[in-house]
Scaffold this motif. Structure first.
Motif, PDB file in Angstrom:
ATOM      1  N   THR A 158      29.446   8.145  34.053  1.00  0.00           N
ATOM      2  CA  THR A 158      28.307   9.066  34.037  1.00  0.00           C
ATOM      3  C   THR A 158      28.768  10.495  33.799  1.00  0.00           C
ATOM      4  N   GLN A 159      29.841  10.890  34.488  1.00  0.00           N
ATOM      5  CA  GLN A 159      30.361  12.238  34.287  1.00  0.00           C
ATOM      6  C   GLN A 159      30.841  12.437  32.859  1.00  0.00           C
ATOM      7  N   GLY A 160      31.463  11.406  32.285  1.00  0.00           N
ATOM      8  CA  GLY A 160      31.928  11.524  30.907  1.00  0.00           C
ATOM      9  C   GLY A 160      30.774  11.697  29.931  1.00  0.00           C
ATOM     10  N   ILE A 161      29.684  10.938  30.162  1.00  0.00           N
ATOM     11  CA  ILE A 161      28.520  11.056  29.281  1.00  0.00           C
ATOM     12  C   ILE A 161      27.912  12.449  29.377  1.00  0.00           C
ATOM     13  N   MET A 162      27.736  12.947  30.617  1.00  0.00           N
ATOM     14  CA  MET A 162      27.156  14.274  30.792  1.00  0.00           C
ATOM     15  C   MET A 162      28.052  15.355  30.179  1.00  0.00           C
ATOM     16  N   THR A 163      29.377  15.208  30.357  1.00  0.00           N
ATOM     17  CA  THR A 163      30.291  16.177  29.750  1.00  0.00           C
ATOM     18  C   THR A 163      30.198  16.139  28.227  1.00  0.00           C
ATOM     19  N   GLY A 164      30.098  14.934  27.670  1.00  0.00           N
ATOM     20  CA  GLY A 164      29.957  14.820  26.220  1.00  0.00           C
ATOM     21  C   GLY A 164      28.675  15.458  25.716  1.00  0.00           C
ATOM     22  N   ILE A 165      27.592  15.255  26.465  1.00  0.00           N
ATOM     23  CA  ILE A 165      26.312  15.857  26.055  1.00  0.00           C
ATOM     24  C   ILE A 165      26.416  17.377  26.081  1.00  0.00           C
ATOM     25  N   ARG A 166      27.054  17.914  27.152  1.00  0.00           N
ATOM     26  CA  ARG A 166      27.187  19.372  27.227  1.00  0.00           C
ATOM     27  C   ARG A 166      28.030  19.922  26.081  1.00  0.00           C
ATOM     28  N   TRP A 167      29.168  19.267  25.820  1.00  0.00           N
ATOM     29  CA  TRP A 167      30.008  19.746  24.733  1.00  0.00           C
ATOM     30  C   TRP A 167      29.323  19.593  23.383  1.00  0.00           C
ATOM     31  N   GLY A 168      28.538  18.513  23.217  1.00  0.00           N
ATOM     32  CA  GLY A 168      27.789  18.350  21.973  1.00  0.00           C
ATOM     33  C   GLY A 168      26.772  19.456  21.774  1.00  0.00           C
ATOM     34  N   ALA A 169      26.088  19.832  22.872  1.00  0.00           N
ATOM     35  CA  ALA A 169      25.112  20.925  22.765  1.00  0.00           C
ATOM     36  C   ALA A 169      25.806  22.232  22.408  1.00  0.00           C
ATOM     37  N   PHE A 170      26.961  22.503  23.059  1.00  0.00           N
ATOM     38  CA  PHE A 170      27.696  23.729  22.730  1.00  0.00           C
ATOM     39  C   PHE A 170      28.149  23.722  21.268  1.00  0.00           C
ATOM     40  N   ALA A 171      28.637  22.554  20.815  1.00  0.00           N
ATOM     41  CA  ALA A 171      29.088  22.470  19.426  1.00  0.00           C
ATOM     42  C   ALA A 171      27.933  22.684  18.452  1.00  0.00           C
ATOM     43  N   GLY A 172      26.760  22.090  18.767  1.00  0.00           N
ATOM     44  CA  GLY A 172      25.607  22.280  17.901  1.00  0.00           C
ATOM     45  C   GLY A 172      25.180  23.734  17.809  1.00  0.00           C
ATOM     46  N   LEU A 173      25.151  24.405  18.981  1.00  0.00           N
ATOM     47  CA  LEU A 173      24.789  25.828  18.961  1.00  0.00           C
ATOM     48  C   LEU A 173      25.821  26.642  18.185  1.00  0.00           C
ATOM     49  N   GLY A 174      27.109  26.272  18.351  1.00  0.00           N
ATOM     50  CA  GLY A 174      28.142  26.985  17.602  1.00  0.00           C
ATOM     51  C   GLY A 174      27.988  26.818  16.103  1.00  0.00           C
ATOM     52  N   LEU A 175      27.676  25.582  15.660  1.00  0.00           N
ATOM     53  CA  LEU A 175      27.479  25.355  14.226  1.00  0.00           C
ATOM     54  C   LEU A 175      26.275  26.117  13.697  1.00  0.00           C
ATOM     55  N   LEU A 176      25.191  26.156  14.480  1.00  0.00           N
ATOM     56  CA  LEU A 176      24.023  26.921  14.049  1.00  0.00           C
ATOM     57  C   LEU A 176      24.362  28.395  13.913  1.00  0.00           C
ATOM     58  N   LEU A 177      25.117  28.918  14.880  1.00  0.00           N
ATOM     59  CA  LEU A 177      25.492  30.327  14.819  1.00  0.00           C
ATOM     60  C   LEU A 177      26.386  30.606  13.619  1.00  0.00           C
ATOM     61  N   VAL A 178      27.368  29.728  13.385  1.00  0.00           N
ATOM     62  CA  VAL A 178      28.254  29.910  12.236  1.00  0.00           C
ATOM     63  C   VAL A 178      27.468  29.832  10.932  1.00  0.00           C
ATOM     64  N   GLY A 179      26.530  28.868  10.845  1.00  0.00           N
ATOM     65  CA  GLY A 179      25.710  28.767   9.641  1.00  0.00           C
ATOM     66  C   GLY A 179      24.861  30.001   9.409  1.00  0.00           C
ATOM     67  N   PHE A 180      24.257  30.526  10.487  1.00  0.00           N
ATOM     68  CA  PHE A 180      23.425  31.723  10.364  1.00  0.00           C
ATOM     69  C   PHE A 180      24.266  32.912   9.899  1.00  0.00           C
ATOM     70  N   VAL A 181      25.443  33.081  10.524  1.00  0.00           N
ATOM     71  CA  VAL A 181      26.315  34.194  10.130  1.00  0.00           C
ATOM     72  C   VAL A 181      26.787  34.007   8.691  1.00  0.00           C
ATOM     73  N   GLY A 182      27.093  32.755   8.309  1.00  0.00           N
ATOM     74  CA  GLY A 182      27.542  32.502   6.944  1.00  0.00           C
ATOM     75  C   GLY A 182      26.480  32.842   5.916  1.00  0.00           C
ATOM     76  N   VAL A 183      25.224  32.465   6.206  1.00  0.00           N
ATOM     77  CA  VAL A 183      24.132  32.775   5.270  1.00  0.00           C
ATOM     78  C   VAL A 183      23.961  34.278   5.127  1.00  0.00           C
ATOM     79  N   LYS A 184      23.970  34.984   6.273  1.00  0.00           N
ATOM     80  CA  LYS A 184      23.810  36.439   6.221  1.00  0.00           C
ATOM     81  C   LYS A 184      24.982  37.091   5.495  1.00  0.00           C
ATOM     82  N   LEU A 185      26.198  36.593   5.709  1.00  0.00           N
ATOM     83  CA  LEU A 185      27.359  37.161   5.027  1.00  0.00           C
ATOM     84  C   LEU A 185      27.295  36.897   3.529  1.00  0.00           C
TER      85      LEU A 185
END
Length: 373
Positions: A158-185
């Motif tokens: 259970t802890q592994g699943i929750m940790t994976g979900i948290r890291w997945g959410a962080f990774a998704g937000l990071g990709l969105l931020l990188v994509g937004f910055v890339g488009v603006k650049l």
């Protein structure tokens, strides 16, 4: 003491004959019964409680038969680790099941002063905030026994699943931020909007005024060799310009009576089968980008988007006249043929460079071979 208390306090044999025999009503009625660890102190003796509701309780233990049917002040005791909560309650004592050592208590005043505390304990127990462990009541956030009984492998999964979900959410937000910055650049470095007026026109030639003065006559429908327009100069002389071909006149021709200067465009003419192009004005940066391989993205008012490139025939002369900040008239040839019905329509133009080509040009202009130049 009330009359009801006094009557119940009498032994069964001593009650008045005129009184009807008292039958024990249901202890809990329709109220929910909660099974949690508690004790009941009756006449100085402690009994182990096993069922409790807002209106009554049940306990286990041998009780003095003389107390059956009497009203007695009893104490409900709830044991917590390190302390206890005691609630005194007036209750009618019932026989329960004497053979099994069970005694019942019916609270005379269920809404008495004890009610808020009792209701809180019952609701907390039902809601899981309190739990029963080893005869004590503990808070639900530290259930040592239940926690130890939970399989370690299940907790780890259970802890592994929750940790994976948290890291997945962080990774998704990071990709969105990188994509937004890339488009603006990208838009900042490789997209140049054309601020001057751009229109759809015919690929022809501009017929310009040969002298300053006033347009005395304008005939867009003139045939080849006929007078297209005439200018009355300030000296009173009339200068006529003939139509060079059986041409189509683009919309926007000057009107009769207008004042013109030498070199002003009076009308744009083109052969009837001439292609449709984009007439625009770009500065030196935009012109150099188009000359280096960038393309123009043309947005028509109806939502159509097409690409266009610089007319190579104009390129040598345009580059010689290119200066930063100065708007230079250019002709852009669409990649997809446009209908002549679009002639005269204003359009939006964006100059877009290929990032890889731009990086290559940067190194070719700034590499070791060019050092010192």
């Amino acid at each position: 003491m009330t009359e009801a208390h006094a009557e119940l306090d009498k032994p069964k044999a001593g009650r008045s004959a005129s009184s009807a025999p008292l039958t024990e009503p249901p202890v809990h009625g329709e109220h929910p019964v909660i099974r949690l660890p508690f004790n009941v102190v009756i006449n100085g003796r402690s009994f182990q409680g096993h069922a409790l509701s807002i209106v009554g309780a049940e306990a286990t233990g041998l009780i003095d038969p003389q107390l059956h049917g009497r009203v007695q002040l009893v104490t409900l005791v709830f044991n917590f680790p390190g302390y206890a909560i005691s609630l005194p309650v007036d209750a009618a004592i019932g026989a329960g099941a004497p053979e099994s050592g069970t005694v019942t208590l019916r609270f005379l005043e269920p809404t008495g002063p004890h009610l808020p505390q009792l209701r809180y304990i019952l609701n907390a127990f039902v809601g899981g905030d309190l739990i029963g462990v080893d005869g004590l009541i503990r808070t639900g956030d530290k259930p040592e026994k239940l926690r130890s009984e939970q399989p370690r492998a299940q907790r780890s999964a259970t802890q592994g699943i929750m940790t994976g979900i948290r890291w997945g959410a962080f990774a998704g937000l990071g990709l969105l931020l990188v994509g937004f910055v890339g488009v603006k650049l990208y838009e900042r470095l490789f997209v140049l909007p054309v601020t001057g007026l751009s229109t759809v026109t015919l690929d022809g030639m501009d017929m310009r005024a040969i002298s300053p003065g006033q347009l005395d006559f304008v005939n867009p429908a003139a045939g080849k060799g006929e007078i297209a327009f005439a200018i009355r100069t300030t000296s009173g002389e009339v200068l006529a310009v003939s139509m060079p071909c059986d041409c189509v006149v683009a919309p926007g021709a000057a009107q009769s009576g207008a004042t013109v200067l030498a070199g002003d465009t009076v009308m744009t003419v083109a052969p009837k089968d001439a292609p449709v192009v984009i007439s625009s004005k770009v500065d030196g940066n935009g012109l150099r980008a188009l000359a280096s391989g960038a393309h123009a993205e043309v947005h028509l008012p109806n939502g159509t988007v097409t690409t266009a490139s610089l007319d190579s025939r104009q390129l040598p002369g345009l580059l010689r006249s290119a200066t930063d900040g100065a708007a230079i008239p250019v002709t852009l040839v669409p990649a997809t043929a446009l209908e002549q019905s679009n002639v005269g329509t204003p359009v939006d133009v964006l100059i877009k460079s290929d990032p890889l080509a731009a990086v290559g040009r940067f190194f070719s202009f700034n590499g070791p071979a060019n050092e010192g130049h």
